[in-house]
Design a protein around this motif. Sequence first.
Motif, short mmCIF file in Angstrom:
data_model
loop_
_atom_site.label_atom_id
_atom_site.label_comp_id
_atom_site.label_asym_id
_atom_site.label_seq_id
_atom_site.Cartn_x
_atom_site.Cartn_y
_atom_site.Cartn_z
N LEU A 180 1.18 -1.17 -0.22
CA LEU A 180 0.24 0.31 0.50
C LEU A 180 0.46 1.32 -0.08
N GLY A 181 1.99 1.25 0.12
CA GLY A 181 3.02 2.45 0.75
C GLY A 181 2.23 3.22 1.47
N GLY A 182 1.75 4.87 0.63
CA GLY A 182 1.81 5.79 1.50
C GLY A 182 0.18 5.79 1.56
N GLY A 183 -0.89 5.18 0.18
CA GLY A 183 -1.68 5.46 -0.10
C GLY A 183 -2.65 5.88 -1.06
N THR A 184 -1.57 6.89 -1.31
CA THR A 184 -1.68 7.67 -2.46
C THR A 184 -2.19 7.08 -3.61
N ASN A 185 -3.95 7.34 -3.94
CA ASN A 185 -4.40 7.14 -5.47
C ASN A 185 -4.88 5.23 -5.45
N VAL A 186 -5.05 5.48 -4.67
CA VAL A 186 -5.76 4.13 -3.93
C VAL A 186 -7.58 3.99 -3.95
N LEU A 187 -7.88 3.67 -3.82
CA LEU A 187 -9.42 2.81 -4.04
C LEU A 187 -9.55 2.17 -3.31
N SER A 215 5.33 8.19 -2.26
CA SER A 215 6.45 8.06 -1.68
C SER A 215 6.84 7.36 -3.28
N ILE A 216 8.24 7.50 -2.92
CA ILE A 216 9.19 7.01 -3.50
C ILE A 216 9.56 5.42 -4.75
N GLY A 217 8.96 4.61 -3.19
CA GLY A 217 8.53 2.85 -4.35
C GLY A 217 7.65 3.13 -5.21
N SER A 252 15.28 5.65 0.59
CA SER A 252 14.69 4.76 1.01
C SER A 252 13.40 4.76 0.12
N ALA A 253 12.46 3.15 0.07
CA ALA A 253 11.07 3.79 -1.14
C ALA A 253 9.79 3.94 -0.11
N ASN A 254 10.42 4.34 1.28
CA ASN A 254 8.89 5.19 2.11
C ASN A 254 9.31 6.12 2.45
N ALA A 255 9.90 6.96 1.50
CA ALA A 255 10.49 8.65 1.61
C ALA A 255 9.81 9.57 0.73
N PRO A 256 9.30 9.91 1.55
CA PRO A 256 7.44 11.12 0.57
C PRO A 256 9.00 11.87 -0.46
N LEU A 257 8.35 11.25 -1.72
CA LEU A 257 8.44 12.61 -3.12
C LEU A 257 9.29 13.74 -3.32
N GLY A 258 8.41 13.85 -3.04
CA GLY A 258 8.54 15.49 -2.07
C GLY A 258 9.52 16.15 -1.18
N GLU A 259 9.53 15.09 -0.84
CA GLU A 259 11.07 15.56 -0.23
C GLU A 259 12.45 14.94 -0.63
N LEU A 260 12.83 14.10 -1.54
CA LEU A 260 13.49 13.69 -2.74
C LEU A 260 13.63 14.83 -2.99
N VAL A 261 12.62 15.67 -3.80
CA VAL A 261 12.61 16.87 -4.24
C VAL A 261 13.26 17.70 -3.79
N ALA A 262 12.56 18.24 -2.52
CA ALA A 262 13.16 19.43 -2.15
C ALA A 262 14.87 19.57 -1.52
N ALA A 263 15.35 18.12 -1.10
CA ALA A 263 16.42 17.76 -1.13
C ALA A 263 17.32 17.91 -2.42
N VAL A 264 17.38 17.45 -3.42
CA VAL A 264 17.98 17.70 -4.21
C VAL A 264 18.17 18.88 -5.06
N GLY A 265 17.21 19.93 -4.78
CA GLY A 265 16.69 20.72 -5.51
C GLY A 265 18.06 21.88 -4.06
N ARG A 266 17.54 21.99 -2.61
CA ARG A 266 17.99 22.61 -2.32
C ARG A 266 19.85 22.34 -2.33
N ASP A 267 20.05 21.36 -2.66
CA ASP A 267 21.89 21.36 -3.52
C ASP A 267 22.18 21.34 -4.88
N GLY A 268 21.05 22.15 -5.50
CA GLY A 268 21.25 22.72 -6.97
C GLY A 268 21.03 21.47 -7.64
#
Length: 265
Positions: free
Chosen positions: A16-23, A82-84, A53-69
Amino acid sequence: AVREACRAHEARAFVLGGGTNVLAADDGYSQPLLTFDNDWTIRPVGHGVYFASANAPLGELVAAVGRDGWFGLERMAGIPGSIGGAIVQNAGAYAQEVDQVVSSVECVHQRSGEVRQFSREDCWFKYRHSVFKHEASPWLITGCTVRMTKRAADSIPHEIHTALLATGHEPARARPNDTSEVVWEVRQGKDHVLTDRNKSAGSFFKNPRYRPGDPRVNRIRANFTARRDALVEAGVDWLRPDADPVRSVPGADQLEVVAGLLIAA
């Protein structure tokens, strides 16, 4: 625990992961169901290379790499999940997709416990699809490695290009986080992001694609069309006079706008 649950039910677990886009059906689900805790990680492991990690929110990865340029994910700001989950469906937005940056995917076989590293090619990525999306796939994604770039993409979708200009940014020189902030605002204006005020669950659509012989114009949503001899997906906002048609969309040089609709030239 995963292997024991699968053996007990003689079936693979549904992640299920974070449950996004699930009915969920009203009659419930009888098979093993996996979800993640909040103990996730995102860390640099090389020059422009990150492990998530697969359970990391995609938005957190977007922000992390963006902060580093680093560029490559900045237009995915505001996408829930999630990333997964993003890897399973090859999530994307505004001409960026996860498969463009994924270097490898770490997986565990649900029954045997085997750990395997999938290369980008092994993942069979295509539009909103990967090998992990198959019902019979026994692999559980546990993490991935992404490789970013310091160079922004040459082509910027017109909607984001316009929004960057409106906020005082030169599109060709905008930093990754500048673009992410603009994308977030654009998506929020469409109720496509999760906020305290907006309970949107994200977007569920897939852009239409056509094969030879299909209608040349989507009469319901006419921002996508096809060449006569190929499977093509083409956004209208990329077919503007100031865009590079060859680099923007395959086959765009053979399309033309007539009365507001795109047809094969």
